[in-house]
Design an enzyme around this catalytic site. Structure first.
Site, PDB file in Angstrom:
ATOM      1  N   ARG A  52       1.099  -1.199  -0.105  1.00  0.00           N
ATOM      2  CA  ARG A  52      -0.103   0.000  -0.008  1.00  0.00           C
ATOM      3  C   ARG A  52       0.812   1.281   0.004  1.00  0.00           C
ATOM      4  O   ARG A  52       2.040   1.266   0.622  1.00  0.00           O
ATOM      5  CB  ARG A  52      -0.998   0.023   1.229  1.00  0.00           C
ATOM      6  CG  ARG A  52      -1.731  -1.084   1.510  1.00  0.00           C
ATOM      7  CD  ARG A  52      -2.630  -0.912   2.540  1.00  0.00           C
ATOM      8  NE  ARG A  52      -3.774  -2.120   2.716  1.00  0.00           N
ATOM      9  CZ  ARG A  52      -3.338  -3.191   3.322  1.00  0.00           C
ATOM     10  NH1 ARG A  52      -2.145  -3.544   3.892  1.00  0.00           N
ATOM     11  NH2 ARG A  52      -4.399  -4.355   3.370  1.00  0.00           N
ATOM     12  N   LYS A  77      -2.677  -1.579   7.745  1.00  0.00           N
ATOM     13  CA  LYS A  77      -4.017  -1.143   7.630  1.00  0.00           C
ATOM     14  C   LYS A  77      -5.076  -1.803   8.999  1.00  0.00           C
ATOM     15  O   LYS A  77      -5.770  -1.105   9.379  1.00  0.00           O
ATOM     16  CB  LYS A  77      -4.553  -1.488   6.639  1.00  0.00           C
ATOM     17  CG  LYS A  77      -5.914  -0.845   6.392  1.00  0.00           C
ATOM     18  CD  LYS A  77      -6.676  -1.263   4.734  1.00  0.00           C
ATOM     19  CE  LYS A  77      -7.997  -0.508   4.656  1.00  0.00           C
ATOM     20  NZ  LYS A  77      -8.423  -0.946   3.274  1.00  0.00           N
ATOM     21  N   HIS A 152      -1.863   3.924  -6.347  1.00  0.00           N
ATOM     22  CA  HIS A 152      -2.345   2.709  -5.630  1.00  0.00           C
ATOM     23  C   HIS A 152      -2.541   1.774  -6.553  1.00  0.00           C
ATOM     24  O   HIS A 152      -2.697   0.435  -6.045  1.00  0.00           O
ATOM     25  CB  HIS A 152      -3.718   3.320  -4.822  1.00  0.00           C
ATOM     26  CG  HIS A 152      -4.282   2.057  -4.040  1.00  0.00           C
ATOM     27  ND1 HIS A 152      -3.648   1.583  -3.081  1.00  0.00           N
ATOM     28  CD2 HIS A 152      -5.505   1.393  -4.346  1.00  0.00           C
ATOM     29  CE1 HIS A 152      -4.474   0.509  -2.465  1.00  0.00           C
ATOM     30  NE2 HIS A 152      -5.408   0.166  -3.258  1.00  0.00           N
ATOM     31  N   ARG A 155      -0.589  -1.398  -6.940  1.00  0.00           N
ATOM     32  CA  ARG A 155      -0.962  -2.582  -6.109  1.00  0.00           C
ATOM     33  C   ARG A 155      -1.858  -3.789  -6.787  1.00  0.00           C
ATOM     34  O   ARG A 155      -1.543  -4.782  -6.702  1.00  0.00           O
ATOM     35  CB  ARG A 155      -1.548  -2.068  -4.681  1.00  0.00           C
ATOM     36  CG  ARG A 155      -1.802  -3.202  -3.550  1.00  0.00           C
ATOM     37  CD  ARG A 155      -2.232  -2.526  -2.528  1.00  0.00           C
ATOM     38  NE  ARG A 155      -3.105  -3.469  -1.312  1.00  0.00           N
ATOM     39  CZ  ARG A 155      -2.573  -4.071  -0.659  1.00  0.00           C
ATOM     40  NH1 ARG A 155      -1.213  -4.257  -0.510  1.00  0.00           N
ATOM     41  NH2 ARG A 155      -3.268  -4.676   0.264  1.00  0.00           N
ATOM     42  N   HIS A 186      -3.896  -8.505   3.412  1.00  0.00           N
ATOM     43  CA  HIS A 186      -5.356  -8.616   3.355  1.00  0.00           C
ATOM     44  C   HIS A 186      -5.851  -9.869   4.463  1.00  0.00           C
ATOM     45  O   HIS A 186      -5.292 -10.826   4.726  1.00  0.00           O
ATOM     46  CB  HIS A 186      -6.104  -9.320   1.939  1.00  0.00           C
ATOM     47  CG  HIS A 186      -5.962  -8.262   0.946  1.00  0.00           C
ATOM     48  ND1 HIS A 186      -6.040  -8.632  -0.476  1.00  0.00           N
ATOM     49  CD2 HIS A 186      -6.125  -6.949   1.044  1.00  0.00           C
ATOM     50  CE1 HIS A 186      -6.022  -7.461  -0.941  1.00  0.00           C
ATOM     51  NE2 HIS A 186      -5.918  -6.498  -0.017  1.00  0.00           N
ATOM     52  N   TYR A 195      -9.539  -7.345  -5.932  1.00  0.00           N
ATOM     53  CA  TYR A 195      -8.373  -6.883  -6.835  1.00  0.00           C
ATOM     54  C   TYR A 195      -8.422  -7.542  -8.320  1.00  0.00           C
ATOM     55  O   TYR A 195      -7.954  -6.652  -9.165  1.00  0.00           O
ATOM     56  CB  TYR A 195      -7.111  -7.300  -6.119  1.00  0.00           C
ATOM     57  CG  TYR A 195      -6.746  -6.077  -5.155  1.00  0.00           C
ATOM     58  CD1 TYR A 195      -7.608  -5.455  -4.449  1.00  0.00           C
ATOM     59  CD2 TYR A 195      -5.488  -5.882  -4.967  1.00  0.00           C
ATOM     60  CE1 TYR A 195      -7.099  -4.375  -3.547  1.00  0.00           C
ATOM     61  CE2 TYR A 195      -5.087  -4.932  -4.030  1.00  0.00           C
ATOM     62  CZ  TYR A 195      -6.013  -4.179  -3.303  1.00  0.00           C
ATOM     63  OH  TYR A 195      -5.745  -3.422  -2.345  1.00  0.00           O
TER      64      TYR A 195
END
Length: 218
Positions: A52, A77, A152, A155, A186, A195
Site C-alpha cells: 500500500r 491497515k 495505488h 498494487r 489482506h 483486486y
C-alpha cells in the site's frame, strides 16, 4: 467465480510492464536528483511488492533487512506487522538508492527509508500530484469515468500479474490465493479476489481453465 465486495469503488487501472517502465524513466527526469531517485524507487517498490502507498511511506530505514532480503511492514491497515520478501534485484536497487540518499542527505530530518528532497517523510498528497504529472507525461490517461491512473493501482497491477503468472504456469490457484492475500496484508481472501475482477485477461484465463476442467470430466 470472482465477486466484488464492499461499496462501489473506482475501477483499478492495470498498468502494463511498458507503462511502469515509462513511469520510472519519467521519474528520472525530476529534480533535484534525490527527488528523482526517491520517486524511481517508490514506483519500482510498489510495482514489485504490492505494498500500500501508506505502507511504503511509513517504512523506516531500519525496516530494510539487506542480509535476509526482507522488508518489515509495521502497523499496517489492520494494525499488524508482516515480512515482505524482495527479489535480489529489488534489494540491489534499494541499496543503490540508500547510497544516493546518503551522498545527498547524510543527516536527514526523518528516519524514513524514502525521503523527500528536504530529508522528510513523503506525504501522500504530494506523491499523488507528482504521480499524476508523471502519468500524464507518459500518455497514461483515464480509460473511463471510473478508471483513472492512480499510484495505488500499482498494487492492483502486482496482484493481477502474480495470478496471471500462476495461471500460465498451471498452478493450483485456489491453493495459492491465501499466500497472495497474506503477502498483500489482506485479512480476508475476498478482498484479494476483488483486486482481480477488473482484469479481462485474467478472467479469460479463468474461463479457459474452467472449460478445460469441464471437458476433462465429460
Amino acid at each position: 467465480m470472482i465477486h466484488a465486495v464492499g461499496p462501489c469503488r473506482a475501477t483499478p487501472y492495470l498498468y502494463s510492464e511498458a507503462e511502469i517502465r515509462s513511469l520510472i524513466q519519467a521519474a528520472a527526469m525530476l529534480r533535484p536528483r534525490l527527488r528523482a531517485a526517491t520517486y524511481q524507487s517508490l514506483i519500482s517498490l510498489l510495482a514489485i511488492s504490492g505494498l500500500r502507498i501508506s505502507e511504503a511511506i511509513a517504512l523506516d530505514d531500519e525496516d530494510l533487512d539487506v542480509e535476509h532480503e526482507l522488508l518489515m511492514v509495521r502497523d499496517t491497515k489492520f494494525g499488524k506487522h508482516r515480512l515482505v520478501p524482495l527479489h535480489p534485484s529489488a534489494m540491489r536497487a534499494l541499496t543503490r538508492y540508500r547510497q544516493c540518499r546518503q551522498e545527498r542527505l547524510p543527516r536527514p530530518a526523518s528516519p524514513a527509508l524514502l525521503l523527500s528532497s528536504r530529508g522528510t517523510r513523503l506525504l501522500h498528497s504530494n506523491i499523488s500530484l507528482v504521480f499524476a504529472r508523471l502519468a500524464e507525461g507518459c500518455g497514461i490517461t483515464r480509460r473511463s469515468a471510473s478508471c483513472r491512473p492512480r499510484i495505488h493501482d500499482l498494487r492492483h497491477s502486482f496482484a493481477v500479474a502474480t495470478v496471471l503468472d500462476w495461471y500460465r504456469q498451471g498452478a493450483d490457484i485456489p491453493a495459492m490465493m491465501p499466500r497472495l492475500s497474506t503477502y498483500l496484508g489482506h485479512t480476508d481472501p475476498k478482498h484479494t479476489f476483488w483486486y482481480l475482477s477488473a482484469a479481462p485477461e485474467l478472467m479469460a484465463l479463468a474461463g479457459q481453465r474452467l472449460a478445460e476442467h469441464l471437458a476433462g470430466g465429460a
